[in-house]
Design an enzyme around this catalytic site. Structure first.
Site, PDB file in Angstrom:
ATOM      1  N   CYS A   1       0.817  -1.211   0.000  1.00  0.00           N
ATOM      2  CA  CYS A   1       0.000   0.000   0.000  1.00  0.00           C
ATOM      3  C   CYS A   1       0.848   1.256   0.000  1.00  0.00           C
ATOM      4  O   CYS A   1       0.420   2.306  -0.492  1.00  0.00           O
ATOM      5  CB  CYS A   1      -0.963  -0.008   1.189  1.00  0.00           C
ATOM      6  SG  CYS A   1      -0.171  -0.334   2.781  1.00  0.00           S
TER       7      CYS A   1
ATOM      8  N   HIS B   1      -1.033   0.473   7.583  1.00  0.00           N
ATOM      9  CA  HIS B   1      -1.631   0.581   6.260  1.00  0.00           C
ATOM     10  C   HIS B   1      -1.582   2.028   5.785  1.00  0.00           C
ATOM     11  O   HIS B   1      -1.703   2.958   6.577  1.00  0.00           O
ATOM     12  CB  HIS B   1      -3.088   0.095   6.329  1.00  0.00           C
ATOM     13  CG  HIS B   1      -3.771   0.034   5.002  1.00  0.00           C
ATOM     14  ND1 HIS B   1      -3.237  -0.599   3.909  1.00  0.00           N
ATOM     15  CD2 HIS B   1      -4.967   0.549   4.583  1.00  0.00           C
ATOM     16  CE1 HIS B   1      -4.072  -0.500   2.883  1.00  0.00           C
ATOM     17  NE2 HIS B   1      -5.124   0.212   3.268  1.00  0.00           N
TER      18      HIS B   1
END
Length: 833
Positions: A332, A793
């Protein structure tokens, strides 16, 4: 069929059978994100084993003359097909191990697909099936059949990389298991109803296998989990092995070794449990194992509830510039950075507008060409070809009825493999720092744009550092190139300081009483305070002044010598605790939509201001001491570098502490971080680095070309590299810090002598930076969730047509509440008046 057989016979020498070590690209096109599932399937060259989509296979045929391709098409099996297949295959198992492509790991095979393969001969696209081969000459049938079988049996490059990069769990037998001593204290543990013996917590409970104590596990970063009582018990007693209650089944349980600091195997677990009255054969699992918890996180890494806008239903978006990117396993950080970069016109123009030219000039293996793979990624993101809804999950009872926002998207496997190749971090599937990846990618762009347009110039700017000796009031000016503004976070400037102090007091009370910790408030930091911390004068207490020939106090003022077209600001949220463990500051900063940095423009030398003499400081060793090349402890240098400190500073720390270990070197680093030459190359006392010295090693041609591409002469680049032991990054810093020295070089570019007239001498080329007004508008930001850059994340928000859009891997939606106060990297563009 006779004609086809004759064609195959004529091209038989170009049809190869894959051998071990051959790279087979059978699941992604070299020029696009087409794959066997795409319309038209994938054509794999039977000579080079490169894959091409239907749009690009004719280009490859025309360029190479290759005629034989293996055409692979795949279609997803329907639910009805699976139910009526009559197969006796067992149902697909859930993963039980953090690994890919091995027993118990994540399944990356394609048993849910139907696959069709055949040989296609160009240019007329004549098709040859396995059945057709049966009637052909033996030599043709054997070679083509072997090539087909070899290609189908070979692991694709992307599959091989997945397996190499991620095998997250291999548990070993504990060294304590065989001889574990258990106390005869008569304690018997009931089969249910457990509570922590200290705080009465009823979940995340662990039983010590030595004395049978039932205590809660570790506290998680968000305050949930346990209260660390099982860990504290180990620290007090030294009893190493614990078992997680609720995970015990006839097949085993979660066993953790505090001494070995890892999940372990205990071959005598039934015996150890029976000692406390627990019969493994009658136990049932009531809690998720540690592996299941980790796998659950990896399986739902793209789910909406893990990001900041989880409280609202977001509207999915589709179309050009709104393409999602698949998460390849903690990728990510890469997805977020590349989404932002391809909203910048420089990158669009360099790679997407010129895509046909780039593809035409691509080398024989375009999968290994930087420009090709960046152009492929940019076109995939901007074209809209892959911005389509993902296949419906079907009859999955767990599927949400809300709009999912998932797209077909693109999977940047080739790109990630190429930009990460040879890098110790970016070549893995571990989570990384988005800021470090941005700088890594910019560095690659610099190296690959030695001629023509360089899109990284959009970020490049000059920083002026002015150091004033407080004793002589004389000044020294240096300039360096940079790409990112690192904004400090002054925690002492929080506007809710009373609330923070009260929360800390309650936390300490809870910790002393064994109660669960209360939720902690977030520090509110004014953006203006961050800018003040950046721009205020810094005091240097150990500065060697060439004017007074001694160490004294000085002040350092940092300003912008130029303003870039696009400004990147990093909020320095990540720091080190007292135990040197990285931690993240939980802060909210009121980052503005518009920014005016005009007041921070550097003014240069002022009228009447005297400069410090250019005199080197005295050597640290007496002249009669023989100077020898230092033998540095590479492991200590590496450990310091991994903490984020500059390489040359780490080398100095190890050298000046005499290779006495990481603790001494760390203390040196912390004590010298404010030194103006902290990152400058290590120069040994008595060594000569002045003009006229003969280098003992050659200057790398690649580094020379990179510096020359930035606007400097070859002689200037050579001098900078020689002064910095051929370290490219340090050489760039050095050359910007010695611009005045560049003007007095004995030999100018092209070998012209200094003897020419002053009027005929052209000024040396300066740094290639853009400049303009220091007024900016915010157009994107990248946010991070988690306790450190090594976990968690990333998502990004980008403003498109006055609408904020959130890019969360494959999900692309209109943003309702963009969390601008919680970002990590902010991207501004210059306001054109």
């Amino acid at each position: 069929m006779t004609e086809v057989s004759e064609i195959l016979m004529s091209v038989l020498s170009t049809i190869r059978v894959p051998r071990p070590g051959d790279r087979v690209h059978k699941d992604e096109c070299a020029f696009s994100f087409s794959n066997p599932d795409s319309e038209g399937g994938l054509y794999v060259c039977m000579n080079s084993f490169l894959g091409y989509g239907s749009k690009y296979v004719d280009r490859h045929h025309a360029k190479t003359g290759q005629r034989a391709y293996l055409h692979i098409t795949r279609s997803r099996k329907t639910q009805e097909d699976d139910n009526n297949s009559g197969s006796d295959d067992p149902p697909k198992k859930k993963p039980t191990r953090l690994a890919i492509g091995i027993e118990g790991g994540f399944d990356v095979e394609h048993e849910q697909y139907e696959e069709e393969v055949k040989v296609v001969l160009f240019p007329d696209r004549q098709e040859v099936t396995s059945e057709d081969l049966a009637s052909m000459a033996d030599v043709v049938k054997e070679r083509v059949s072997l090539s087909m079988a070899g290609l189908l049996a070979a692991d694709s490059v992307s599959h091989t990389l997945q397996v190499q990069q991620w095998d997250g769990e291999v548990r070993q037998e504990s060294k304590h298991a065989a001889e574990l001593k258990q106390l005869d204290n008569g304690l018997k543990i009931p089969p249910s109803g457990w509570r922590c013996e200290v705080c009465d917590l009823q979940e995340n409970l662990w039983m010590n296998l030595t004395d049978g104590k039932v205590l809660c596990g570790r506290r998680y970063f968000d305050g949930s989990g346990g209260n660390n009582h099982a860990l504290l018990h180990y620290q007090q007693t030294g009893y190493p092995l614990t078992v997680k209650l609720g995970t015990i089944t006839p097949d085993g349980a979660d066993v953790y070794s505090y001494d070995e600091d890892d999940m372990v195997l205990d071959s005598k677990l039934p015996e150890h449990l029976a000692h406390f009255g627990i019969d493994m054969m009658t136990m049932e699992k009531t809690e998720r194992t540690m592996t299941e918890l980790e796998i659950a996180v990896n399986q739902r890494v793209g789910e909406w509830e893990v990001i900041q806008e989880s409280g609202t239903t977001l509207r999915p978006l589709w179309g050009p510039g709104l393409t999602g990117m698949k998460n390849l396993g903690n990728s990510c950080y890469l997805n977020s950075v590349m989404q932002v970069l391809f909203t910048i016109p420089d990158f669009q123009t360099k790679y997407v507008s010129n895509i046909d030219k780039i593809f035409d000039k691509a080398p024989a293996d375009p999968t290994q060409d930087f420009k090709t793979q960046v152009a492929k990624l940019g076109f995939g993101l901007l074209s809209g070809e892959y911005s389509k809804p993902a296949p419906d999950p079907g009859d999955d009872p767990n599927a949400s009825t809300e709009p999912r926002g998932d797209q077909v998207g693109i999977a940047p496997r080739m790109f990630k493999a190429l930009v990460g190749r040879g890098h110790p971090e970016f070549s893995t599937s571990r989570q990384q720092d988005a800021q470090e990846f941005l700088l890594h990618f910019i560095n690659m762009v610099e190296r690959n744009c030695r001629s023509g347009m360089n899109p990284s110039e959009a970020f490049r700017f000059l920083v002026e550092e002015k150091i004033v000796c407080q004793q002589s009031q004389k000044a020294k000016y240096t300039q360096r190139v940079d790409y990112i503004v690192q904004l400090p976070v002054p925690m002492d400037q929080a506007t809710n300081m009373e609330e923070l102090h009260e929360a800390e007091r309650r936390r300490e009370e809870a910790e002393s009483s064994g109660a669960p910790p209360p939720s902690a408030p977030r520090a509110q930091i004014p953006f203006a305070a961050c800018m003040a911390a950046l721009s205020e004068p810094e005091t240097l207490t150990d500065f060697w002044s060439s004017a007074v020939q001694a160490k004294t106090t000085a002040t350092k003022i940092t300003r912008f010598a130029s303003f870039p077209d696009h400004l990147v600001i990093q909020i320095k949220k990540f720091t080190f605790g007292l135990d040197w463990v990285p931690k993240k500051l939980d802060v909210s900063i009121d980052v503005p939509d518009t920014l005016d940095l005009s007041a921070l423009r550097a003014m240069g030398q002022q009228p009447g201001e005297e400069l410090l003499p250019e005199v080197a400081p005295p050597p640290l060793m007496t002249p009669d001491v023989e100077v020898k090349a230092p033998v540095l402890d590479d492991s200590t240098v590496s450990q310091l570098c991994e903490m984020g400190f500059p390489l040359e500073a780490c080398r100095k720390a190890v050298y000046y502490t005499g290779n006495t270990g990481i603790d001494a070197a760390m203390n040196w680093v912390m004590g010298h971080m404010d030194d103006p030459d902290f990152s400058a190359p290590l120069v040994l006392p008595g060594s000569s680095t002045g003009p006229g010295t003969t280098p003992t090693e050659s200057v790398p041609e690649e580094h020379l070309a990179t510096i020359v591409s930035m606007g400097f002469s070859r002689d200037q680049a050579t001098r900078a590299l020689r002064a910095t032991n051929n370290v490219l990054e340090r050489a760039v810093d050095w050359i910007f810090s010695h611009l005045d020295d560049m003007e007095s070089m004995d030999v100018s570019e092209g070998g012209r002598s200094e003897g020419g007239s002053e009027a005929s001498r052209e000024p040396p080329p300066g740094p290639r930076v853009r400049d303009g007004p220091g007024k900016y508008d915010l157009f994107a930001f990248i946010s991070h969730m988690g306790t450190s850059t090594m976990c968690g994340h990333y998502v990004c928000h980008i403003k498109k047509d006055q609408q904020w859009v959130i890019f969360n891997d494959q999900k692309v939606c209109a943003s309702e509440k963009p969390p601008k106060d919680l970002g990590y990297l902010y991207f501004y563009r210059r306001v054109v008046e």
